[in-house]
Design an enzyme around this catalytic site. Structure first.
Site, mmCIF file in Angstrom:
data_model
loop_
_atom_site.group_PDB
_atom_site.id
_atom_site.type_symbol
_atom_site.label_atom_id
_atom_site.label_comp_id
_atom_site.label_asym_id
_atom_site.label_seq_id
_atom_site.Cartn_x
_atom_site.Cartn_y
_atom_site.Cartn_z
ATOM 1 C CB CYS A 63 -18.594 -25.646 4.305
ATOM 2 S SG CYS A 63 -19.317 -27.192 3.786
ATOM 3 C CE1 TYR A 112 -21.989 -5.080 -0.379
ATOM 4 C CE2 TYR A 112 -23.799 -6.358 -1.275
ATOM 5 C CZ TYR A 112 -22.585 -5.718 -1.439
ATOM 6 O OH TYR A 112 -21.993 -5.722 -2.659
ATOM 7 C CD GLU A 154 -23.472 6.277 -14.390
ATOM 8 O OE1 GLU A 154 -23.157 5.933 -13.231
ATOM 9 O OE2 GLU A 154 -22.652 6.739 -15.194
ATOM 10 N N PRO A 155 -29.240 4.192 -13.314
ATOM 11 C CG PRO A 155 -31.489 4.075 -13.971
ATOM 12 C CD PRO A 155 -30.183 4.755 -14.304
ATOM 13 N N GLY A 156 -29.450 1.141 -11.512
ATOM 14 C CA GLY A 156 -29.313 -0.307 -11.602
ATOM 15 C C GLY A 156 -30.418 -0.955 -10.798
ATOM 16 N N GLY A 204 -28.136 4.856 -7.854
ATOM 17 C CA GLY A 204 -28.095 4.855 -6.401
ATOM 18 C C GLY A 204 -29.402 4.982 -5.660
HETATM 19 N N1 LLP Z 1 -23.136 3.881 -11.614
HETATM 20 C C1 LLP Z 1 -21.971 3.530 -11.045
HETATM 21 C C2 LLP Z 1 -20.743 4.219 -11.444
HETATM 22 C C3 LLP Z 1 -21.953 2.534 -10.048
HETATM 23 O O1 LLP Z 1 -20.800 2.209 -9.484
HETATM 24 C C4 LLP Z 1 -23.154 1.895 -9.676
HETATM 25 C C5 LLP Z 1 -23.168 0.856 -8.645
HETATM 26 C C6 LLP Z 1 -24.343 2.266 -10.339
HETATM 27 C C7 LLP Z 1 -24.297 3.279 -11.281
HETATM 28 C C8 LLP Z 1 -25.680 1.640 -10.035
HETATM 29 O O2 LLP Z 1 -26.084 1.841 -8.741
HETATM 30 P P1 LLP Z 1 -27.565 1.440 -8.268
HETATM 31 O O3 LLP Z 1 -28.549 2.294 -9.009
HETATM 32 O O4 LLP Z 1 -27.756 0.005 -8.596
HETATM 33 O O5 LLP Z 1 -27.548 1.689 -6.820
HETATM 34 N N2 LLP Z 1 -23.414 -4.921 -4.845
HETATM 35 C C9 LLP Z 1 -24.058 -3.889 -4.054
HETATM 36 C C10 LLP Z 1 -24.254 -2.620 -4.844
HETATM 37 C C11 LLP Z 1 -22.974 -2.072 -5.431
HETATM 38 C C12 LLP Z 1 -23.209 -0.910 -6.344
HETATM 39 C C13 LLP Z 1 -21.973 -0.543 -7.065
HETATM 40 N N3 LLP Z 1 -22.135 0.514 -7.993
HETATM 41 C C14 LLP Z 1 -25.366 -4.422 -3.499
HETATM 42 O O6 LLP Z 1 -25.688 -5.591 -3.718
HETATM 43 O O7 LLP Z 1 -26.068 -3.704 -2.772
#
Ligand code: LLP
Length: 418
Positions: A342, A316, A273-275, A239
């Site tokens: 479209c 978003y 859990e970084p994404g 997050g």
């Molecule tokens: N862990 C869990 C349980 C999650 O649901 C998520 C993201 C993450 C980790 C990773 O979060 P991050 O570090 O990437 O913020 N599609 C949206 C973001 C949706 C995130 C959903 N969950 C966007 O494009 O902003």
């Protein structure tokens, strides 16, 4: 921080000109920088070096095998939300003992798959799911390792569509009932409590909500200990935000520093859990200007990437910086950068003052590494883009562009129509 820079007025990914990439592989094209991926992972890892920890990369941000392998080689694990993500993680060589599984809707076959692989833990989101896990474990003669995903009821002050830990969200188990829930889990014969989990939202640019949520979890851990329930893994989710425009997100080291006093003297392994933080600024989307035209009150720059390639602006109202591959002196125009789809929401940038771009030139959408390709679709029957990884002066195709054949591959014609 990333390795996309102008050299002699041409944008480069590490040591490769983005124009060369566009000419070699065509557009739209996702381009990732290996050095940036590595740098982000290492800086996260370094930040938490004082804690026993596992970085479980959230596959949903970008699940390309080359990216997974990059992190796996550095000791990374995986945060998954489906059987498909488990399949990808294992295939990329991520050890099952570094895989955590969240999601409110785990299906029986997915549960069995993960149980058979002996993953680190299931992050449980409801009582019915807990019962399903207990039953599945009994059938397979296993103990299912679980953490409860706690919804701490914290507002992370981010876009409403990417909030997950507030009271209105579907995620997790309300904080107030969590102790009772753990006691229930403790009674189940085939369940083994190993952890506690939270994930409060995404693109969060203040540490405060993280710290409030963490404090709540830690007080719960103390209550659990008092009940004789041991927690080994504290999963703090992902997050952390990144810079898209002028945000100043905290560095992972700031987060680590702030949580240190909260966790002092506790024997916990931190799972993260970084994404977005790992991949967001490590990727860009290259597109070609097809046409330009004048509208009533603005110009339109029509490019060959659409909302099917990058849906974040439409979904978003997300801001992504857009710039030409060639940097030269030119005047700004007030314009929308739109795709060929479209739909009026098919834009990559809206109400922008940006350099007047011309037909045939290349432009890039920055910070496209997270939730770019992974959220892409075939809408308007558009084959999905190709992906390339740049490593120094070398570049590698890491996903082929889809073909028209790919679009129809799984379709079947009913017998009576033949
Ligand atoms: N862990 C869990 C349980 C999650 O649901 C998520 C993201 C993450 C980790 C990773 O979060 P991050 O570090 O990437 O913020 N599609 C949206 C973001 C949706 C995130 C959903 N969950 C966007 O494009 O902003």
């Amino acid at each position: 921080m990333h390795y996309f820079n102008y050299k002699n007025s041409v944008l480069h990914a590490e040591d490769v000109s983005v124009e060369t990439l566009a000419e070699t592989y065509g557009t739209p094209l996702y381009v990732y920088s290996y050095k940036t991926l590595l740098r982000h992972f290492k800086s996260y890892d370094d930040s938490f070096k004082d804690f026993p920890h596992i970085i479980c990369y959230a596959l949903k941000a970008n699940s390309n095998a080359a990216i997974l392998r990059t992190f796996a080689a550095e000791g990374g694990g995986a945060d998954i939300v489906s059987g498909g993500e488990l399949y990808r993680a294992l295939r990329a060589g991520i050890p099952p003992q570094k895989i955590v599984y969240a999601g409110v809707g785990k299906k029986e076959d997915e549960i069995n798959y993960a149980l058979n692989q002996d993953i680190l833990m299931f992050n449980v989101e409801s009582e019915q799911e807990l019962m399903a896990l207990d039953k599945a474990a009994e059938k397979l003669g296993k103990l299912v390792p679980i953490a409860l995903r706690i919804n701490p009821g914290v507002d992370p002050a981010t876009h409403a569509k990417i909030t997950t830990g507030s009271k209105k969200n579907k995620f997790g188990i309300p904080f107030e009932g969590a102790l009772e829930f753990y006691k229930l889990a403790q009674k189940l014969k085939h369940v083994k409590i190993v952890g506690i989990h939270e994930h409060i939202g995404s693109q969060i640019i203040s540490l405060k909500p993280f710290l409030i949520a963490l404090q709540r979890l830690v007080s719960l851990i103390d209550e659990l200990n008092a009940e004789g329930i041991e927690i080994k893994y504290l999963d703090i989710g992902g997050g952390l935000g990144i810079q898209y425009l002028d945000e100043i997100p905290p560095h992972p080291a700031d987060l680590a520093e702030q949580i240190k006093p909260i966790l002092q003297g506790r024997n916990l392994t931190i799972v993260m859990e970084p994404g977005r933080t790992l991949v967001g600024n490590a990727g860009l989307l290259v597109t070609k200007v097809l046409y330009t035209k004048k509208g009533h009150d603005r110009d339109f720059i029509i490019v060959d990437a659409g909302m099917n390639d990058m849906i974040r602006p439409a979904m978003y109202d997300a801001y992504h910086h857009i710039m030409p591959v060639y940097k030269k002196n030119r005047k700004d125009v007030f314009a929308d950068i739109v795709g060929p789809i479209c739909e009026s929401s098919d834009y990559l940038g809206k109400d922008r003052d940006l350099p007047a771009m011309q037909q045939g030139e290349y432009a890039v959408v920055m910070s496209a590494g997270a939730y770019g390709y992974s959220m892409s679709s075939n809408y308007n029957s558009r084959p999905r883009a190709a992906e390339v990884l740049v490593h120094g002066a070398e570049h590698f195709l890491i996903r082929k562009r889809e073909t028209y054949d790919d679009l129809v591959r799984n379709e079947l014609v009913p017998e009576f129509m033949k």
